[in-house]
Write a protein that holds these residues in place. Structure first.
Motif, short mmCIF file in Angstrom:
data_model
loop_
_atom_site.label_atom_id
_atom_site.label_comp_id
_atom_site.label_asym_id
_atom_site.label_seq_id
_atom_site.Cartn_x
_atom_site.Cartn_y
_atom_site.Cartn_z
N LYS A 75 0.83 -1.22 0.00
CA LYS A 75 0.00 0.00 0.00
C LYS A 75 0.86 1.26 0.00
N SER A 76 1.87 1.30 0.82
CA SER A 76 2.72 2.50 0.86
C SER A 76 3.53 2.63 -0.42
N PHE A 77 3.93 1.50 -1.01
CA PHE A 77 4.66 1.55 -2.27
C PHE A 77 3.77 2.10 -3.39
N GLY A 78 2.51 1.70 -3.42
CA GLY A 78 1.58 2.22 -4.41
C GLY A 78 1.37 3.71 -4.27
N ASN A 79 1.24 4.18 -3.03
CA ASN A 79 1.10 5.61 -2.79
C ASN A 79 2.36 6.36 -3.20
N ALA A 80 3.53 5.78 -2.89
CA ALA A 80 4.78 6.42 -3.27
C ALA A 80 4.93 6.48 -4.79
N LEU A 81 4.51 5.42 -5.46
CA LEU A 81 4.57 5.40 -6.92
C LEU A 81 3.64 6.45 -7.52
N CYS A 82 2.48 6.61 -6.95
CA CYS A 82 1.54 7.63 -7.43
C CYS A 82 2.11 9.03 -7.23
N MET A 83 2.65 9.29 -6.08
CA MET A 83 3.22 10.62 -5.81
C MET A 83 4.46 10.87 -6.67
N THR A 84 5.22 9.82 -6.97
CA THR A 84 6.38 9.96 -7.84
C THR A 84 5.94 10.34 -9.25
N SER A 85 4.87 9.75 -9.74
CA SER A 85 4.39 10.11 -11.07
C SER A 85 3.90 11.55 -11.11
N ILE A 86 3.28 12.02 -10.05
CA ILE A 86 2.82 13.41 -9.99
C ILE A 86 4.03 14.36 -9.97
N SER A 87 5.05 14.03 -9.18
CA SER A 87 6.22 14.90 -9.12
C SER A 87 6.99 14.88 -10.44
N LEU A 88 7.04 13.73 -11.12
CA LEU A 88 7.69 13.66 -12.42
C LEU A 88 6.96 14.54 -13.44
N GLU A 89 5.65 14.55 -13.36
CA GLU A 89 4.85 15.42 -14.23
C GLU A 89 5.20 16.89 -13.99
N ASN A 90 5.36 17.27 -12.74
CA ASN A 90 5.71 18.66 -12.43
C ASN A 90 7.11 19.01 -12.92
N TYR A 91 8.07 18.09 -12.78
CA TYR A 91 9.42 18.34 -13.27
C TYR A 91 9.46 18.48 -14.79
N VAL A 92 8.71 17.64 -15.50
CA VAL A 92 8.69 17.72 -16.96
C VAL A 92 8.07 19.04 -17.42
N SER A 93 7.01 19.47 -16.77
CA SER A 93 6.40 20.73 -17.15
C SER A 93 7.33 21.90 -16.86
N SER A 94 8.07 21.84 -15.76
CA SER A 94 9.05 22.88 -15.45
C SER A 94 10.19 22.88 -16.48
N LEU A 95 10.61 21.70 -16.91
CA LEU A 95 11.65 21.59 -17.94
C LEU A 95 11.18 22.19 -19.26
N LEU A 96 9.92 21.95 -19.63
CA LEU A 96 9.38 22.53 -20.86
C LEU A 96 9.34 24.05 -20.81
N VAL A 97 8.94 24.59 -19.67
CA VAL A 97 8.91 26.05 -19.52
C VAL A 97 10.32 26.63 -19.64
N THR A 98 11.29 25.97 -19.02
CA THR A 98 12.68 26.43 -19.09
C THR A 98 13.21 26.37 -20.51
N MET A 99 12.90 25.29 -21.23
CA MET A 99 13.37 25.16 -22.61
C MET A 99 12.76 26.21 -23.52
N VAL A 100 11.46 26.47 -23.39
CA VAL A 100 10.81 27.49 -24.22
C VAL A 100 11.40 28.86 -23.94
N THR A 101 11.65 29.17 -22.68
CA THR A 101 12.24 30.46 -22.33
C THR A 101 13.65 30.59 -22.89
N LYS A 102 14.46 29.53 -22.76
CA LYS A 102 15.84 29.59 -23.24
C LYS A 102 15.89 29.71 -24.76
#
Length: 95
Positions: A45-72
Motif C-alpha cells: 500500500k505504501s509503495f503504491g502511494n509512493a509510486l503515485c506521488m512519484t508520477s505526480i512529481s515527475l509530471e511537475n518536473y517535466v512541465s518545469s523543464l518545458l517552460v525552461t526550454m521554451v524560455t531559453k
C-alpha cells in the motif's frame, strides 16, 4: 477517476482558467491515491502511494523543464520571451 480525467481534458483546453486545475487535483489525484491504496495488497500500500506521488512529481518536473526550454530558446533566438518574467509588466497581447 473518470470525473478527474474529464476535468483534465477541460483543463487542457482552457489552460488559463486555474479553477479547473484545482478541481483536477481534487477529483483526479486524490482519487488516484485512494485507488492505489484500495487496490494494492497490504504489504504494498505504501509503495503504491509512493509510486503515485512519484508520477505526480515527475509530471511537475517535466512541465518545469518545458517552460525552461521554451524560455531559453526564445531568448537565444532574440525573440520576445514567450513566458515573461513578470506577468504584471509583460503582457503577451502587447508583443
Amino acid at each position: 477517476m473518470g470525473i478527474g480525467l474529464v476535468i483534465a481534458i477541460i483543463t487542457m483546453i482552457a489552460a488559463g482558467i486555474h479553477a479547473f486545475t484545482g478541481a483536477l487535483v481534487v477529483f483526479m489525484y486524490l482519487e488516484q491515491l485512494e485507488f492505489f491504496y484500495a487496490q494494492a495488497p497490504n504489504g504494498l500500500k505504501s509503495f503504491g502511494n509512493a509510486l503515485c506521488m512519484t508520477s505526480i512529481s515527475l509530471e511537475n518536473y517535466v512541465s518545469s523543464l518545458l517552460v525552461t526550454m521554451v524560455t531559453k530558446i526564445s531568448i537565444e533566438d532574440h525573440m520576445s520571451r514567450s513566458i515573461p518574467g513578470n506577468l504584471n509588466k509583460d503582457h503577451l497581447d502587447k508583443h
